[in-house]
Design a protein around this motif. Structure first.
Motif, short mmCIF file in Angstrom:
data_model
loop_
_atom_site.label_atom_id
_atom_site.label_comp_id
_atom_site.label_asym_id
_atom_site.label_seq_id
_atom_site.Cartn_x
_atom_site.Cartn_y
_atom_site.Cartn_z
N ASP A 240 0.85 -1.19 0.00
CA ASP A 240 0.00 0.00 0.00
C ASP A 240 0.89 1.24 0.00
O ASP A 240 2.05 1.19 0.41
CB ASP A 240 -0.91 0.02 1.24
CG ASP A 240 -1.92 -1.12 1.23
OD1 ASP A 240 -2.24 -1.64 0.15
OD2 ASP A 240 -2.37 -1.50 2.34
N SER A 280 -4.14 0.95 13.69
CA SER A 280 -4.37 -0.50 13.66
C SER A 280 -3.21 -1.18 12.95
O SER A 280 -2.53 -0.57 12.11
CB SER A 280 -5.68 -0.82 12.96
OG SER A 280 -5.69 -0.29 11.65
N PRO A 281 -2.94 -2.46 13.27
CA PRO A 281 -1.80 -3.16 12.66
C PRO A 281 -1.88 -3.18 11.14
O PRO A 281 -2.97 -3.29 10.56
CB PRO A 281 -1.90 -4.57 13.26
CG PRO A 281 -2.67 -4.39 14.53
CD PRO A 281 -3.64 -3.29 14.26
N LEU A 282 -0.73 -3.08 10.50
CA LEU A 282 -0.67 -3.09 9.04
C LEU A 282 -0.83 -4.51 8.53
O LEU A 282 -0.25 -5.46 9.08
CB LEU A 282 0.66 -2.51 8.56
CG LEU A 282 0.94 -1.05 8.93
CD1 LEU A 282 2.33 -0.65 8.43
CD2 LEU A 282 -0.12 -0.14 8.33
N THR A 283 -1.60 -4.67 7.47
CA THR A 283 -1.76 -5.99 6.85
C THR A 283 -0.83 -6.16 5.65
O THR A 283 -0.60 -7.27 5.18
CB THR A 283 -3.21 -6.19 6.39
OG1 THR A 283 -3.58 -5.14 5.48
CG2 THR A 283 -4.16 -6.17 7.59
N ARG A 284 -0.32 -5.05 5.13
CA ARG A 284 0.64 -5.05 4.03
C ARG A 284 1.67 -3.95 4.28
O ARG A 284 1.39 -3.00 5.03
CB ARG A 284 -0.06 -4.78 2.68
CG ARG A 284 -0.93 -5.90 2.18
CD ARG A 284 -1.62 -5.51 0.87
NE ARG A 284 -2.58 -4.43 1.10
CZ ARG A 284 -3.85 -4.60 1.47
NH1 ARG A 284 -4.31 -5.82 1.69
NH2 ARG A 284 -4.64 -3.56 1.65
N GLN A 300 1.82 5.01 12.87
CA GLN A 300 2.24 3.78 12.21
C GLN A 300 3.77 3.77 12.10
O GLN A 300 4.35 4.08 11.06
CB GLN A 300 1.63 3.70 10.79
CG GLN A 300 0.12 3.57 10.75
CD GLN A 300 -0.34 2.16 11.13
OE1 GLN A 300 0.47 1.30 11.46
NE2 GLN A 300 -1.65 1.93 11.09
#
Length: 330
Positions: A240, A280-284, A300
């Motif tokens: 992203d 929130s936690p990164l997924t990518r 982040q």
């Protein structure tokens, strides 16, 4: 989407042609042009005072609304002057900051206090950087604190005639002057052509004249914990990207030129503050610009900032050196 967030992407498209909406806005452009001309005339006649500082002042700016590469060029010029033995300092208004005073930029300054671009300049170059609502006041504060400084670069300010300047450098990207009309019917802050000392194109040169610069991303990115990641290690997986720039699409295109696969892109208004950004936690992997990093990392820290490198052609540096060496000493 809030109106102001949509306008920052819509108006630049309007400004590239003399379409119906641009024509509707023409009367406002005529009024804007008249006000600019009156203000310029007052400075030229000495009815409004331009403050001249005790060292040479070089202004880096543009004549269109939105970024064209002023800050990367300011960084490149500072680094070049350092290599040539100069002791430069930088002054700026600090666009987007929440404070109104005149102050020095520190390595750990908050972007909200000094502005994201002055902070980036100081972190990248290490030279004194001051911000203030009046660039002359920022310059005087810088020179008093750092008397060894013998040349000042003003990041933005071609239209800030209250600060006398010795050299003007105008930066243009591939938009050129758009439809050639003044704000708000077009992108121009003042009429073009205007006399400047150097003209640098950071994109496709559609106008002729001036010098050319290449814009490239570095081969690595860095997160908020100081860890570096090679961009090549991200090839083959979705990533992203976001950018709070005048032209976010340019950053996304440069990432794709590096062979990256962009899953989701988030264009944001220039100087976006990220106050309400999710942590929130990164997924990518999430890639961003260096200008956004100091603000985004508060939410982040694993976001990856990719540095931009601006490389003017050698003839530009030769022309700049010739002009700088010819400046009168004060």
């Amino acid at each position: 989407m809030p109106l102001k967030h949509g306008l920052h992407r819509y108006l630049p498209r309007v400004w590239q042609s003399r379409n119906g909406l641009a024509r509707v806005l023409t009367p406002l452009s005529l009024l804007f042009g008249a006000l600019v001309a009156v203000r310029q005339g007052l400075y030229h006649r000495g009815l409004l005072q331009s403050i001249r500082l005790p060292v040479p002042v070089l202004v880096v700016g543009n004549v269109v609304a939105g970024g064209a590469g002023k800050t990367p060029l300011t960084i490149a010029i500072v680094q070049h002057l350092l290599d040539q033995g100069w002791r430069p300092g930088v002054v700026s208004r600090g666009h987007g900051r929440l404070t109104r005073d005149t102050r020095a930029v520190q390595m750990d300054s908050a972007p909200a206090d000094v502005g994201d671009e002055p902070l980036l300049i100081h972190q990248k170059t290490g030279v004194p950087v001051w911000v203030g609502p009046k660039r002359s006041g920022a310059g005087l504060g810088l020179l008093q604190t750092h008397p060894e400084t013998n040349i000042l670069i003003c990041d933005d300010g071609l239209q800030h005639w209250a600060l006398a300047r010795d050299l003007e450098i105008c930066v243009m990207d591939d938009r050129g002057i758009g439809n050639g009309w003044l704000l708000p019917a077009g992108p121009l802050r003042e009429t073009w052509p205007k006399k400047v000392d150097l003209l640098l194109h950071t994109g496709v040169n559609s106008m002729g004249g001036g010098f050319q610069a290449q814009r490239q991303l570095e081969d690595w990115a860095q997160d908020g914990l100081g860890r570096r990641v090679a961009l090549s290690s991200l090839i083959g997986q979705p990533v992203d990207a976001l950018a709070g720039l005048a032209r976010p699409a340019g950053f996304f295109s440069l990432l794709e030129e590096k062979g990256l696969t962009l899953h989701q892109t988030t264009p944001l208004p220039d100087h976006f503050d990220f106050v309400a950004w999710s942590n929130s936690p990164l997924t990518r992997p999430l890639l961003c610009t260096e200008k956004d990093a100091a603000k985004l990392w508060q939410h982040q820290p694993l976001a990856l900032a990719v540095p931009l490198r601006l490389t003017p052609e050698p003839a530009f540096w030769q022309a700049l050196d010739h002009l700088v060496l010819a400046l009168p000493t004060r």
